[in-house]
Design a protein around this motif. Structure first.
Motif, short mmCIF file in Angstrom:
data_model
loop_
_atom_site.label_atom_id
_atom_site.label_comp_id
_atom_site.label_asym_id
_atom_site.label_seq_id
_atom_site.Cartn_x
_atom_site.Cartn_y
_atom_site.Cartn_z
N VAL A 56 0.86 -1.19 0.00
CA VAL A 56 0.00 0.00 0.00
C VAL A 56 0.89 1.24 0.00
CG1 VAL A 56 -1.94 -1.12 1.18
CG2 VAL A 56 -0.13 -0.08 2.53
N PRO A 57 0.39 2.36 -0.54
CA PRO A 57 1.23 3.56 -0.60
C PRO A 57 1.45 4.18 0.78
CG PRO A 57 -0.93 3.98 -1.58
CD PRO A 57 -0.91 2.54 -1.20
N ALA A 58 2.60 4.83 0.94
CA ALA A 58 2.88 5.55 2.18
C ALA A 58 2.03 6.81 2.22
CB ALA A 58 4.36 5.91 2.25
N PRO A 59 1.57 7.21 3.40
CA PRO A 59 0.75 8.43 3.49
C PRO A 59 1.58 9.68 3.20
CG PRO A 59 0.98 7.37 5.66
CD PRO A 59 1.78 6.57 4.71
N ALA A 60 0.89 10.74 2.76
CA ALA A 60 1.55 12.02 2.52
C ALA A 60 2.04 12.60 3.84
CB ALA A 60 0.57 12.99 1.86
N GLY A 61 3.13 13.33 3.78
CA GLY A 61 3.62 14.02 4.96
C GLY A 61 4.43 13.17 5.91
N VAL A 62 4.76 11.96 5.45
CA VAL A 62 5.51 11.02 6.28
C VAL A 62 6.81 10.67 5.56
CG1 VAL A 62 5.44 8.58 6.97
CG2 VAL A 62 3.49 10.06 7.45
N GLU A 63 7.92 10.65 6.29
CA GLU A 63 9.19 10.24 5.67
C GLU A 63 9.19 8.72 5.51
OE1 GLU A 63 14.01 10.13 6.49
OE2 GLU A 63 12.64 10.33 8.18
N LEU A 64 9.49 8.26 4.31
CA LEU A 64 9.50 6.82 4.06
C LEU A 64 10.94 6.31 3.91
CD1 LEU A 64 8.05 4.11 3.33
CD2 LEU A 64 8.10 4.87 0.93
N VAL A 65 11.28 5.30 4.71
CA VAL A 65 12.57 4.63 4.60
C VAL A 65 12.27 3.20 4.17
CG1 VAL A 65 14.60 3.83 5.89
CG2 VAL A 65 13.58 6.06 6.42
N GLU A 66 12.72 2.83 2.99
CA GLU A 66 12.38 1.50 2.48
C GLU A 66 13.46 0.47 2.80
OE1 GLU A 66 9.67 1.55 -1.25
OE2 GLU A 66 11.25 3.04 -1.59
N VAL A 67 13.02 -0.67 3.29
CA VAL A 67 13.93 -1.78 3.58
C VAL A 67 13.34 -3.06 2.99
CG1 VAL A 67 14.79 -0.72 5.72
CG2 VAL A 67 12.85 -2.30 5.82
N GLU A 68 14.17 -4.07 2.87
CA GLU A 68 13.67 -5.34 2.37
C GLU A 68 13.85 -6.47 3.40
OE1 GLU A 68 15.29 -6.78 -1.33
OE2 GLU A 68 13.91 -8.50 -1.31
N THR A 69 15.06 -6.61 3.89
CA THR A 69 15.36 -7.74 4.78
C THR A 69 15.23 -7.35 6.25
OG1 THR A 69 17.69 -7.17 4.96
CG2 THR A 69 17.06 -8.57 3.09
N THR A 70 15.23 -8.36 7.10
CA THR A 70 15.20 -8.12 8.55
C THR A 70 16.46 -7.39 9.01
OG1 THR A 70 13.83 -10.08 8.84
CG2 THR A 70 15.00 -9.28 10.79
N ALA A 71 17.59 -7.72 8.44
CA ALA A 71 18.85 -7.04 8.81
C ALA A 71 18.74 -5.55 8.51
CB ALA A 71 20.03 -7.67 8.07
N GLN A 72 18.17 -5.20 7.35
CA GLN A 72 18.01 -3.78 6.99
C GLN A 72 16.99 -3.09 7.90
OE1 GLN A 72 16.90 -4.20 2.89
NE2 GLN A 72 18.99 -4.60 2.21
N LEU A 73 15.92 -3.80 8.23
CA LEU A 73 14.91 -3.23 9.13
C LEU A 73 15.52 -2.97 10.51
CD1 LEU A 73 11.99 -2.43 9.86
CD2 LEU A 73 11.53 -4.83 10.33
N ARG A 74 16.28 -3.93 10.99
CA ARG A 74 16.93 -3.80 12.30
C ARG A 74 17.83 -2.56 12.33
NH1 ARG A 74 21.93 -5.38 13.93
NH2 ARG A 74 22.19 -5.55 16.18
#
Ligand code: CTP
Ligand code: CA
Length: 229
Positions: free
Chosen positions: A64-82
Protein backbone atom coordinates in the motif's frame (compact mmCIF):
# COMPACT_ATOMS: atom_id res chain seq x y z
CA UNK A 1 -10.01 11.87 24.69
CA UNK A 2 -12.08 10.75 21.76
CA UNK A 3 -10.53 13.48 19.60
CA UNK A 4 -6.96 13.12 20.88
CA UNK A 5 -5.75 11.42 17.72
CA UNK A 6 -7.07 14.22 15.55
CA UNK A 7 -6.15 17.38 17.38
CA UNK A 8 -2.42 17.75 17.77
CA UNK A 9 -2.09 15.36 20.71
CA UNK A 10 1.30 14.32 19.31
CA UNK A 11 2.49 17.78 18.25
CA UNK A 12 6.24 18.10 18.78
CA UNK A 13 6.69 14.32 19.09
CA UNK A 14 8.70 12.04 16.84
CA UNK A 15 7.13 8.73 15.87
CA UNK A 16 8.80 5.85 14.02
CA UNK A 17 6.62 3.05 12.69
CA UNK A 18 7.83 -0.12 11.01
CA UNK A 19 5.36 -1.71 8.62
CA UNK A 20 5.09 -4.45 6.03
CA UNK A 21 6.83 -7.79 5.95
CA UNK A 22 10.53 -8.50 5.68
CA UNK A 23 11.85 -10.78 2.95
CA UNK A 24 14.82 -13.05 3.23
CA UNK A 25 16.72 -13.82 0.05
CA UNK A 26 17.24 -17.39 -1.13
CA UNK A 27 19.24 -16.08 -4.10
CA UNK A 28 19.15 -12.74 -5.98
CA UNK A 29 15.73 -13.45 -7.51
CA UNK A 30 13.92 -15.47 -4.81
CA UNK A 31 12.90 -14.86 -1.22
CA UNK A 32 11.12 -16.28 1.80
CA UNK A 33 8.44 -13.83 2.97
CA UNK A 34 5.01 -13.35 4.49
CA UNK A 35 1.60 -11.96 3.51
CA UNK A 36 1.74 -8.68 5.45
CA UNK A 37 0.50 -5.75 3.33
CA UNK A 38 1.72 -3.10 5.74
CA UNK A 39 -1.77 -1.56 5.88
CA UNK A 40 -1.96 -1.45 9.70
CA UNK A 41 1.44 0.20 10.10
CA UNK A 42 0.69 2.65 7.29
CA UNK A 43 -2.64 3.53 8.98
CA UNK A 44 -0.77 4.12 12.24
CA UNK A 45 1.77 6.37 10.52
CA UNK A 46 -1.10 8.31 8.99
CA UNK A 47 -2.95 8.64 12.33
CA UNK A 48 0.26 9.77 14.08
CA UNK A 49 0.80 12.39 11.38
CA UNK A 50 -2.80 13.58 11.75
CA UNK A 51 -2.16 13.94 15.50
CA UNK A 52 0.68 16.33 14.73
CA UNK A 53 3.74 14.07 15.07
CA UNK A 54 6.82 14.05 12.85
CA UNK A 55 6.58 10.56 11.42
CA UNK A 56 9.07 8.17 9.85
CA UNK A 57 7.66 5.04 8.25
CA UNK A 58 10.16 2.22 7.88
CA UNK A 59 8.47 0.20 5.18
CA UNK A 60 9.36 -3.37 4.33
CA UNK A 61 7.88 -4.35 0.97
CA UNK A 62 4.65 -2.38 1.40
CA UNK A 63 1.65 -3.34 -0.75
CA UNK A 64 0.00 0.00 0.00
CA UNK A 65 1.23 3.56 -0.60
CA UNK A 66 2.88 5.55 2.18
CA UNK A 67 0.75 8.43 3.49
CA UNK A 68 1.55 12.02 2.52
CA UNK A 69 3.62 14.02 4.96
CA UNK A 70 5.51 11.02 6.28
CA UNK A 71 9.19 10.24 5.67
CA UNK A 72 9.50 6.82 4.06
CA UNK A 73 12.57 4.63 4.60
CA UNK A 74 12.38 1.50 2.48
CA UNK A 75 13.93 -1.78 3.58
CA UNK A 76 13.67 -5.34 2.37
CA UNK A 77 15.36 -7.74 4.78
CA UNK A 78 15.20 -8.12 8.55
CA UNK A 79 18.85 -7.04 8.81
CA UNK A 80 18.01 -3.78 6.99
CA UNK A 81 14.91 -3.23 9.13
CA UNK A 82 16.93 -3.80 12.30
CA UNK A 83 19.55 -1.28 11.18
CA UNK A 84 16.90 1.35 10.31
CA UNK A 85 15.09 0.90 13.65
CA UNK A 86 18.22 0.94 15.82
CA UNK A 87 19.27 4.21 14.15
CA UNK A 88 15.92 5.74 15.13
CA UNK A 89 15.46 4.14 18.55
CA UNK A 90 15.54 7.48 20.36
CA UNK A 91 12.23 8.67 18.88
CA UNK A 92 9.46 9.57 21.36
CA UNK A 93 7.39 6.66 20.08
CA UNK A 94 8.67 3.54 18.31
CA UNK A 95 6.11 1.11 16.92
CA UNK A 96 7.06 -2.31 15.59
CA UNK A 97 4.08 -3.08 13.37
CA UNK A 98 6.16 -4.95 10.79
CA UNK A 99 5.78 -8.68 10.32
CA UNK A 100 9.41 -9.62 10.82
CA UNK A 101 10.60 -12.87 9.26
CA UNK A 102 11.51 -15.03 12.23
CA UNK A 103 14.11 -16.87 10.16
CA UNK A 104 16.48 -16.05 7.33
CA UNK A 105 17.95 -18.42 4.78
CA UNK A 106 21.22 -19.93 5.83
CA UNK A 107 23.88 -19.54 3.14
CA UNK A 108 21.80 -17.48 0.67
CA UNK A 109 23.38 -17.72 -2.80
CA UNK A 110 25.00 -14.70 -4.52
CA UNK A 111 24.06 -16.11 -7.90
CA UNK A 112 20.73 -17.39 -9.14
CA UNK A 113 20.20 -21.04 -8.31
CA UNK A 114 19.44 -23.23 -11.33
CA UNK A 115 17.82 -26.65 -11.32
CA UNK A 116 21.19 -27.95 -12.36
CA UNK A 117 22.91 -26.58 -9.27
CA UNK A 118 19.94 -27.27 -6.99
CA UNK A 119 19.03 -30.80 -8.03
CA UNK A 120 15.70 -32.60 -7.81
CA UNK A 121 14.83 -32.18 -4.14
CA UNK A 122 16.59 -29.14 -2.69
CA UNK A 123 16.15 -28.09 0.93
CA UNK A 124 16.27 -24.55 2.26
CA UNK A 125 17.88 -24.27 5.67
CA UNK A 126 16.76 -21.45 7.95
CA UNK A 127 18.40 -19.70 10.88
CA UNK A 128 16.89 -17.48 13.56
CA UNK A 129 16.76 -13.73 12.99
CA UNK A 130 17.46 -11.26 15.78
CA UNK A 131 14.39 -10.03 17.70
CA UNK A 132 14.33 -6.30 16.88
CA UNK A 133 11.58 -5.41 19.37
CA UNK A 134 13.36 -7.15 22.24
CA UNK A 135 16.59 -5.45 21.24
CA UNK A 136 14.90 -2.02 21.21
CA UNK A 137 13.40 -2.78 24.62
CA UNK A 138 16.87 -3.52 25.97
CA UNK A 139 18.27 -0.12 24.97
CA UNK A 140 18.31 2.77 27.43
CA UNK A 141 15.35 4.93 26.33
CA UNK A 142 12.80 7.51 27.46
CA UNK A 143 10.35 6.94 24.63
CA UNK A 144 7.37 4.64 24.38
CA UNK A 145 7.93 1.28 22.71
CA UNK A 146 4.93 -0.42 21.13
CA UNK A 147 4.92 -3.98 19.81
CA UNK A 148 2.37 -6.00 17.91
CA UNK A 149 1.29 -9.53 18.52
CA UNK A 150 -0.50 -11.51 15.83
CA UNK A 151 -2.02 -14.68 17.20
CA UNK A 152 -4.27 -17.34 15.72
CA UNK A 153 -5.62 -18.33 19.17
CA UNK A 154 -9.43 -18.66 18.92
CA UNK A 155 -10.28 -18.49 22.64
CA UNK A 156 -10.46 -14.89 23.85
CA UNK A 157 -9.02 -15.28 27.34
CA UNK A 158 -6.22 -17.46 26.02
CA UNK A 159 -5.51 -14.86 23.32
CA UNK A 160 -5.10 -12.08 25.91
CA UNK A 161 -2.99 -14.36 28.13
CA UNK A 162 -0.72 -15.10 25.19
CA UNK A 163 -0.44 -11.36 24.53
CA UNK A 164 0.50 -10.64 28.12
CA UNK A 165 3.19 -13.30 28.04
CA UNK A 166 4.53 -11.88 24.76
CA UNK A 167 4.58 -8.34 26.15
CA UNK A 168 6.51 -9.52 29.22
CA UNK A 169 8.94 -11.53 27.10
CA UNK A 170 9.62 -8.63 24.75
CA UNK A 171 9.86 -5.90 27.38
CA UNK A 172 7.88 -3.32 25.37
CA UNK A 173 5.59 -0.76 27.05
CA UNK A 174 2.48 -1.61 25.04
CA UNK A 175 1.44 -4.55 22.90
CA UNK A 176 -1.24 -4.33 20.23
CA UNK A 177 -2.80 -7.74 20.09
CA UNK A 178 -4.69 -8.90 17.06
CA UNK A 179 -6.11 -12.22 16.02
CA UNK A 180 -5.12 -13.37 12.58
CA UNK A 181 -6.34 -16.13 10.34
CA UNK A 182 -6.26 -16.71 6.63
CA UNK A 183 -8.45 -13.68 6.02
CA UNK A 184 -8.38 -11.97 9.41
CA UNK A 185 -5.84 -9.28 10.09
CA UNK A 186 -4.12 -9.35 6.72
CA UNK A 187 -5.43 -7.13 3.93
CA UNK A 188 -8.24 -4.55 3.84
CA UNK A 189 -10.74 -6.17 6.20
CA UNK A 190 -12.24 -5.38 9.61
CA UNK A 191 -9.73 -5.50 12.41
CA UNK A 192 -10.14 -5.94 16.15
CA UNK A 193 -7.29 -5.19 18.49
CA UNK A 194 -6.69 -5.08 22.21
CA UNK A 195 -3.94 -2.82 23.54
CA UNK A 196 -2.16 -4.31 26.55
CA UNK A 197 0.24 -2.92 29.09
CA UNK A 198 1.88 -4.82 31.94
CA UNK A 199 -1.35 -4.56 33.98
CA UNK A 200 -3.74 -5.82 31.32
CA UNK A 201 -6.04 -4.58 28.56
CA UNK A 202 -6.05 -0.76 28.30
CA UNK A 203 -8.03 -0.36 25.06
CA UNK A 204 -10.22 -2.41 22.78
CA UNK A 205 -10.98 -1.21 19.26
CA UNK A 206 -12.51 -2.67 16.14
CA UNK A 207 -13.51 -1.49 12.70
CA UNK A 208 -11.62 -0.32 9.67
CA UNK A 209 -7.85 -0.08 10.03
CA UNK A 210 -7.92 3.75 9.94
CA UNK A 211 -10.22 3.96 12.97
CA UNK A 212 -8.38 1.22 14.85
CA UNK A 213 -5.14 3.11 14.15
CA UNK A 214 -6.65 6.31 15.58
CA UNK A 215 -7.65 4.46 18.75
CA UNK A 216 -4.11 3.08 19.14
CA UNK A 217 -2.63 6.55 18.61
CA UNK A 218 -5.08 7.98 21.20
CA UNK A 219 -3.76 5.37 23.62
CA UNK A 220 -0.15 6.31 22.85
CA UNK A 221 -0.93 10.04 23.22
CA UNK A 222 -2.52 9.41 26.63
CA UNK A 223 0.59 7.57 27.79
CA UNK A 224 2.81 10.42 26.63
CA UNK A 225 0.64 13.15 28.15
CA UNK A 226 2.43 14.48 31.16
CA UNK A 227 5.88 13.69 29.83
CA UNK A 228 7.75 16.63 28.23
CA UNK A 229 8.31 16.81 24.50
N1 CTP B 1 9.43 -8.84 16.11
C1 CTP B 1 10.70 -8.30 15.98
N2 CTP B 1 11.73 -9.10 15.54
C2 CTP B 1 11.51 -10.39 15.25
C3 CTP B 1 10.22 -10.95 15.40
C4 CTP B 1 9.20 -10.14 15.83
O1 CTP B 1 10.89 -7.12 16.26
N3 CTP B 1 12.54 -11.13 14.83
C5 CTP B 1 8.36 -7.97 16.62
C6 CTP B 1 7.18 -7.75 15.69
O2 CTP B 1 7.38 -6.62 14.86
C7 CTP B 1 6.04 -7.53 16.68
C8 CTP B 1 6.44 -8.38 17.88
O3 CTP B 1 7.83 -8.58 17.76
O4 CTP B 1 5.98 -6.19 17.11
C9 CTP B 1 5.75 -9.69 18.00
O5 CTP B 1 5.89 -10.42 16.81
P1 CTP B 1 5.35 -11.91 16.76
O6 CTP B 1 5.70 -12.52 15.46
O7 CTP B 1 3.93 -11.89 17.21
O8 CTP B 1 6.20 -12.54 17.97
P2 CTP B 1 7.42 -13.53 18.01
O9 CTP B 1 8.24 -13.14 19.18
O10 CTP B 1 8.12 -13.61 16.70
O11 CTP B 1 6.74 -14.88 18.39
P3 CTP B 1 6.12 -16.06 17.47
O12 CTP B 1 7.06 -17.20 17.69
O13 CTP B 1 4.75 -16.25 18.06
O14 CTP B 1 6.08 -15.59 16.04
CA1 CA C 1 7.12 -14.09 14.69
Amino acid sequence: LEAAGRSGALAGRSVVVSAGGTREPIDPVRFVGNRSSGAMGVALASAARAAGATVTLVGANLHVPAPAGVELVEVETTAQLREAMLERASADVVVMAAAVADYRVRGAADEKRSKESWGDAPTIELELNPDILAELAGLPRDGLLVGFGAETEADDAALVERGRAKLARKGADLLVLNRVGHDEGFGPVETRVRVLDADGVVADASGAKASVARAIIDCVAQRLAGTTS
